[in-house]
Design a protein around this motif. Structure first.
Motif, PDB file in Angstrom:
ATOM      1  N   ARG A 139       0.844  -1.210   0.000  1.00 30.83           N
ATOM      2  CA  ARG A 139       0.000   0.000   0.000  1.00 30.83           C
ATOM      3  C   ARG A 139       0.874   1.253   0.000  1.00 30.83           C
ATOM      4  O   ARG A 139       0.573   2.229  -0.684  1.00 30.83           O
ATOM      5  CB  ARG A 139      -0.938   0.006   1.199  1.00 30.83           C
ATOM      6  N   ASN A 140       1.939   1.230   0.779  1.00 29.96           N
ATOM      7  CA  ASN A 140       2.861   2.362   0.824  1.00 29.96           C
ATOM      8  C   ASN A 140       3.532   2.564  -0.534  1.00 29.96           C
ATOM      9  O   ASN A 140       3.642   3.699  -1.015  1.00 29.96           O
ATOM     10  CB  ASN A 140       3.911   2.152   1.918  1.00 29.96           C
ATOM     11  N   ALA A 141       3.953   1.479  -1.161  1.00 31.09           N
ATOM     12  CA  ALA A 141       4.572   1.582  -2.486  1.00 31.09           C
ATOM     13  C   ALA A 141       3.579   2.119  -3.510  1.00 31.09           C
ATOM     14  O   ALA A 141       3.940   2.933  -4.371  1.00 31.09           O
ATOM     15  CB  ALA A 141       5.107   0.214  -2.923  1.00 31.09           C
ATOM     16  N   GLU A 142       2.329   1.696  -3.415  1.00 33.75           N
ATOM     17  CA  GLU A 142       1.292   2.186  -4.321  1.00 33.75           C
ATOM     18  C   GLU A 142       1.071   3.689  -4.136  1.00 33.75           C
ATOM     19  O   GLU A 142       0.930   4.436  -5.110  1.00 33.75           O
ATOM     20  CB  GLU A 142      -0.011   1.430  -4.088  1.00 33.75           C
ATOM     21  N   LEU A 143       1.081   4.142  -2.891  1.00 31.99           N
ATOM     22  CA  LEU A 143       0.921   5.567  -2.612  1.00 31.99           C
ATOM     23  C   LEU A 143       2.092   6.370  -3.182  1.00 31.99           C
ATOM     24  O   LEU A 143       1.896   7.438  -3.776  1.00 31.99           O
ATOM     25  CB  LEU A 143       0.806   5.794  -1.104  1.00 31.99           C
ATOM     26  N   GLN A 144       3.306   5.856  -3.039  1.00 26.82           N
ATOM     27  CA  GLN A 144       4.473   6.537  -3.596  1.00 26.82           C
ATOM     28  C   GLN A 144       4.386   6.601  -5.116  1.00 26.82           C
ATOM     29  O   GLN A 144       4.739   7.613  -5.725  1.00 26.82           O
ATOM     30  CB  GLN A 144       5.756   5.834  -3.160  1.00 26.82           C
ATOM     31  N   LEU A 145       3.913   5.531  -5.717  1.00 27.25           N
ATOM     32  CA  LEU A 145       3.758   5.513  -7.168  1.00 27.25           C
ATOM     33  C   LEU A 145       2.722   6.544  -7.628  1.00 27.25           C
ATOM     34  O   LEU A 145       2.925   7.254  -8.612  1.00 27.25           O
ATOM     35  CB  LEU A 145       3.364   4.113  -7.640  1.00 27.25           C
ATOM     36  N   LYS A 146       1.627   6.648  -6.881  1.00 27.62           N
ATOM     37  CA  LYS A 146       0.602   7.647  -7.216  1.00 27.62           C
ATOM     38  C   LYS A 146       1.175   9.062  -7.103  1.00 27.62           C
ATOM     39  O   LYS A 146       0.885   9.921  -7.936  1.00 27.62           O
ATOM     40  CB  LYS A 146      -0.616   7.487  -6.305  1.00 27.62           C
ATOM     41  N   ALA A 147       1.972   9.313  -6.064  1.00 23.45           N
ATOM     42  CA  ALA A 147       2.591  10.623  -5.900  1.00 23.45           C
ATOM     43  C   ALA A 147       3.543  10.919  -7.055  1.00 23.45           C
ATOM     44  O   ALA A 147       3.557  12.036  -7.590  1.00 23.45           O
ATOM     45  CB  ALA A 147       3.332  10.701  -4.567  1.00 23.45           C
ATOM     46  N   ALA A 148       4.315   9.924  -7.464  1.00 19.20           N
ATOM     47  CA  ALA A 148       5.230  10.114  -8.589  1.00 19.20           C
ATOM     48  C   ALA A 148       4.460  10.393  -9.875  1.00 19.20           C
ATOM     49  O   ALA A 148       4.869  11.233 -10.685  1.00 19.20           O
ATOM     50  CB  ALA A 148       6.126   8.878  -8.751  1.00 19.20           C
ATOM     51  N   LYS A 149       3.331   9.722 -10.067  1.00 25.23           N
ATOM     52  CA  LYS A 149       2.515   9.954 -11.250  1.00 25.23           C
ATOM     53  C   LYS A 149       1.943  11.371 -11.243  1.00 25.23           C
ATOM     54  O   LYS A 149       1.933  12.051 -12.267  1.00 25.23           O
ATOM     55  CB  LYS A 149       1.394   8.926 -11.355  1.00 25.23           C
ATOM     56  N   LEU A 150       1.476  11.820 -10.067  1.00 25.43           N
ATOM     57  CA  LEU A 150       0.980  13.195  -9.964  1.00 25.43           C
ATOM     58  C   LEU A 150       2.066  14.188 -10.344  1.00 25.43           C
ATOM     59  O   LEU A 150       1.824  15.157 -11.060  1.00 25.43           O
ATOM     60  CB  LEU A 150       0.487  13.484  -8.544  1.00 25.43           C
ATOM     61  N   PHE A 151       3.285  13.954  -9.843  1.00 21.32           N
ATOM     62  CA  PHE A 151       4.400  14.836 -10.163  1.00 21.32           C
ATOM     63  C   PHE A 151       4.704  14.795 -11.656  1.00 21.32           C
ATOM     64  O   PHE A 151       4.913  15.831 -12.283  1.00 21.32           O
ATOM     65  CB  PHE A 151       5.639  14.459  -9.353  1.00 21.32           C
ATOM     66  N   ALA A 152       4.691  13.600 -12.236  1.00 25.58           N
ATOM     67  CA  ALA A 152       4.962  13.473 -13.673  1.00 25.58           C
ATOM     68  C   ALA A 152       3.888  14.169 -14.505  1.00 25.58           C
ATOM     69  O   ALA A 152       4.188  14.794 -15.531  1.00 25.58           O
ATOM     70  CB  ALA A 152       5.060  11.997 -14.068  1.00 25.58           C
ATOM     71  N   ASP A 153       2.651  14.081 -14.055  1.00 21.85           N
ATOM     72  CA  ASP A 153       1.543  14.684 -14.799  1.00 21.85           C
ATOM     73  C   ASP A 153       1.438  16.195 -14.603  1.00 21.85           C
ATOM     74  O   ASP A 153       1.005  16.909 -15.507  1.00 21.85           O
ATOM     75  CB  ASP A 153       0.212  14.041 -14.394  1.00 21.85           C
ATOM     76  N   HIS A 154       1.817  16.686 -13.409  1.00 20.74           N
ATOM     77  CA  HIS A 154       1.551  18.088 -13.073  1.00 20.74           C
ATOM     78  C   HIS A 154       2.787  18.907 -12.727  1.00 20.74           C
ATOM     79  O   HIS A 154       2.665  20.118 -12.535  1.00 20.74           O
ATOM     80  CB  HIS A 154       0.543  18.162 -11.915  1.00 20.74           C
ATOM     81  N   GLY A 155       3.936  18.279 -12.601  1.00 20.19           N
ATOM     82  CA  GLY A 155       5.174  19.021 -12.351  1.00 20.19           C
ATOM     83  C   GLY A 155       5.297  19.586 -10.951  1.00 20.19           C
ATOM     84  O   GLY A 155       4.626  19.151 -10.009  1.00 20.19           O
ATOM     85  N   GLN A 156       6.159  20.604 -10.826  1.00 17.76           N
ATOM     86  CA  GLN A 156       6.526  21.187  -9.535  1.00 17.76           C
ATOM     87  C   GLN A 156       5.343  21.739  -8.737  1.00 17.76           C
ATOM     88  O   GLN A 156       5.376  21.730  -7.514  1.00 17.76           O
ATOM     89  CB  GLN A 156       7.544  22.314  -9.748  1.00 17.76           C
ATOM     90  N   GLN A 157       4.309  22.253  -9.401  1.00 19.35           N
ATOM     91  CA  GLN A 157       3.221  22.891  -8.663  1.00 19.35           C
ATOM     92  C   GLN A 157       2.492  21.927  -7.729  1.00 19.35           C
ATOM     93  O   GLN A 157       1.804  22.346  -6.815  1.00 19.35           O
ATOM     94  CB  GLN A 157       2.222  23.597  -9.595  1.00 19.35           C
ATOM     95  N   ILE A 158       2.624  20.629  -7.937  1.00 20.85           N
ATOM     96  CA  ILE A 158       1.958  19.642  -7.088  1.00 20.85           C
ATOM     97  C   ILE A 158       2.742  19.358  -5.798  1.00 20.85           C
ATOM     98  O   ILE A 158       2.192  18.864  -4.821  1.00 20.85           O
ATOM     99  CB  ILE A 158       1.695  18.326  -7.884  1.00 20.85           C
ATOM    100  N   LEU A 159       4.039  19.686  -5.774  1.00 17.71           N
ATOM    101  CA  LEU A 159       4.897  19.342  -4.640  1.00 17.71           C
ATOM    102  C   LEU A 159       4.375  19.824  -3.284  1.00 17.71           C
ATOM    103  O   LEU A 159       4.430  19.060  -2.306  1.00 17.71           O
ATOM    104  CB  LEU A 159       6.327  19.848  -4.874  1.00 17.71           C
ATOM    105  N   PRO A 160       3.868  21.042  -3.138  1.00 17.66           N
ATOM    106  CA  PRO A 160       3.385  21.455  -1.814  1.00 17.66           C
ATOM    107  C   PRO A 160       2.216  20.606  -1.295  1.00 17.66           C
ATOM    108  O   PRO A 160       1.966  20.578  -0.093  1.00 17.66           O
ATOM    109  CB  PRO A 160       2.926  22.906  -2.035  1.00 17.66           C
ATOM    110  N   MET A 161       1.534  19.914  -2.174  1.00 25.04           N
ATOM    111  CA  MET A 161       0.392  19.092  -1.762  1.00 25.04           C
ATOM    112  C   MET A 161       0.770  17.648  -1.449  1.00 25.04           C
ATOM    113  O   MET A 161      -0.062  16.880  -0.959  1.00 25.04           O
ATOM    114  CB  MET A 161      -0.670  19.129  -2.867  1.00 25.04           C
ATOM    115  N   LEU A 162       2.015  17.283  -1.739  1.00 24.56           N
ATOM    116  CA  LEU A 162       2.473  15.913  -1.502  1.00 24.56           C
ATOM    117  C   LEU A 162       3.185  15.813  -0.157  1.00 24.56           C
ATOM    118  O   LEU A 162       3.828  16.762   0.278  1.00 24.56           O
ATOM    119  CB  LEU A 162       3.435  15.474  -2.610  1.00 24.56           C
TER     120      LEU A 162
END
Length: 79
Positions: free
Chosen positions: A48-71
């Motif tokens: 589950r933790n690995a899945e969450l990290q993967l989702k965060a990486a996908k958000l970053f890949a899709d949306h770039g730096q502006q998503i970082l404060p929300m992660l």
């Protein structure tokens, strides 16, 4: 980090091999079954933790730096 998901896979298969031993007594089978339940519980949390990290990486890949404060902080990143 010294442990990897491939290590988890190895631990799960090792437990499966212990459960499959045909010369185990009923008490040993019960002990290994309880051990397997504990291992599966921890493995579920790890995946589950690995899945969450993967989702965060996908958000970053899709949306770039502006998503970082929300992660949440991951990988030693400081705010």
């Amino acid at each position: 980090m010294k442990n990897k998901l491939s290590d988890l896979n190895n631990h799960l298969f090792a437990q499966l091999e212990r459960l499959a031993q045909e010369d185990l007594t009923a008490d040993q089978v019960e002990h290994e079954a309880k051990r397997a339940e504990a291992i599966v519980s921890v493995a579920d949390q790890i995946t589950r933790n690995a899945e969450l990290q993967l989702k965060a990486a996908k958000l970053f890949a899709d949306h770039g730096q502006q998503i970082l404060p929300m992660l949440p902080q991951i990988g030693g990143r400081s705010e």
